[in-house]
Motif scaffolding. Structure first.
Motif, PDB file in Angstrom:
ATOM      1  N   GLU A  48      -9.221 -24.204  -8.022  1.00 35.37           N
ATOM      2  CA  GLU A  48      -9.077 -24.135  -6.569  1.00 35.37           C
ATOM      3  C   GLU A  48      -7.628 -24.390  -6.146  1.00 35.37           C
ATOM      4  O   GLU A  48      -7.104 -23.719  -5.246  1.00 35.37           O
ATOM      5  N   TYR A  62      -4.939 -23.827  -7.946  1.00 36.09           N
ATOM      6  CA  TYR A  62      -4.134 -22.667  -8.324  1.00 36.09           C
ATOM      7  C   TYR A  62      -4.319 -21.511  -7.339  1.00 36.09           C
ATOM      8  O   TYR A  62      -3.345 -20.928  -6.851  1.00 36.09           O
ATOM      9  N   LEU A  63      -5.588 -21.154  -7.059  1.00 35.90           N
ATOM     10  CA  LEU A  63      -5.871 -20.017  -6.182  1.00 35.90           C
ATOM     11  C   LEU A  63      -5.299 -20.236  -4.781  1.00 35.90           C
ATOM     12  O   LEU A  63      -4.770 -19.309  -4.159  1.00 35.90           O
ATOM     13  N   ASP A 113      -1.531 -18.079  -2.999  1.00 32.54           N
ATOM     14  CA  ASP A 113      -1.789 -17.156  -1.885  1.00 32.54           C
ATOM     15  C   ASP A 113      -0.507 -16.713  -1.187  1.00 32.54           C
ATOM     16  O   ASP A 113      -0.274 -15.519  -0.996  1.00 32.54           O
ATOM     17  N   ASN A 129      -6.843 -13.452 -11.390  1.00 36.91           N
ATOM     18  CA  ASN A 129      -7.390 -14.254 -10.293  1.00 36.91           C
ATOM     19  C   ASN A 129      -8.860 -13.939 -10.039  1.00 36.91           C
ATOM     20  O   ASN A 129      -9.653 -14.836  -9.707  1.00 36.91           O
ATOM     21  N   LYS A 143     -10.764 -15.798 -12.510  1.00 40.03           N
ATOM     22  CA  LYS A 143     -10.788 -17.213 -12.146  1.00 40.03           C
ATOM     23  C   LYS A 143     -11.778 -17.479 -11.014  1.00 40.03           C
ATOM     24  O   LYS A 143     -12.455 -18.517 -10.989  1.00 40.03           O
ATOM     25  N   GLU A 144     -11.864 -16.565 -10.073  1.00 39.60           N
ATOM     26  CA  GLU A 144     -12.822 -16.721  -8.978  1.00 39.60           C
ATOM     27  C   GLU A 144     -14.257 -16.666  -9.502  1.00 39.60           C
ATOM     28  O   GLU A 144     -15.129 -17.414  -9.039  1.00 39.60           O
TER      29      GLU A 144
END
Length: 206
Positions: A50, A52-53, A57, A183, A186-187
């Motif tokens: 979380e 990292y994401l 952005d 990404n 990762k999500e």
């Protein structure tokens, strides 16, 4: 003093029962500790993904805006060169400036070591591409500063600036796509972690 067989059996039963009880209690404790460690690891993984994401952005939005601006700038350059061939005249700086307003450097304070090692090189390449197109923009504006382009200047724009811009756009797209794929994975991983955490919570409260 002699013990009767029944006494021996009772004594043995007590010892065995205590041993079994201790073993069961130890197993339950060990399993509970293991579950807690698994839960803690899942929570750490969740927090890390979380973070990292959320942290990438702004960087990626800037790079995507840069890409779109570069594509607009490339289209403008090609259009102006075509027009200059058909009808030689003043090439407007304003038209180039408007289409490249989003081409800016990425903040040098960006902490690339905060990005996962799997996509570290991609992020570095993206930054280099963005910074390089900023320099191209400056070169473009120098030549499009309300002047009549002679043949040498037109050739320089076509063979140098446009080619460099096209190559940079391709490289930028490629690395952005690789980061996007990473990404998305990762999500998906984060969704699975949340499901596991929810199951653990339901089990612990049942």
């Amino acid at each position: 003093m002699w013990f009767s067989p029944d006494a021996w059996l009772a004594f043995a039963g007590t010892i065995i029962g205590a041993g079994v009880g201790t073993g069961v209690a130890g197993y339950v404790t060990l399993r509970s500790v293991k579950k807690q460690l698994e839960y803690d690891k899942l929570q750490r993984d969740k927090d890390e993904i979380e973070k990292y994401l959320k942290g990438c952005d702004a960087f990626l939005n800037h790079a995507v805006n840069n890409l779109r601006a570069n594509e607009n700038l490339l289209g403008t350059l090609k259009q102006r060169l075509t027009e200059s061939k058909q009808n030689p005249g003043v090439l407007s700086k304003e038209s180039v400036d408007r289409n490249s307003s989003n081409v800016k450097n990425i903040n040098d304070s960006t902490d690339f070591f905060s990005f996962p090692i799997e996509v570290y090189s991609q992020y570095k390449t993206i930054k280099r591409c963005v910074d390089f197109t900023t320099q191209i923009r400056k070169d473009v504006l120098e030549y499009f500063d309300n002047i009549l382009l002679n043949d040498d200047e037109t050739t320089f724009i076509r063979t140098t600036l446009i080619e460099e811009l096209e190559e940079t756009i391709v490289k930028l797209k490629f690395n952005l796509d690789e980061v996007k794929e990473y990404n998305e994975n990762k999500e998906e991983e984060l969704k699975n972690i949340n499901k596991k955490l929810e199951r653990n919570r339901l089990i612990s409260h049942s």
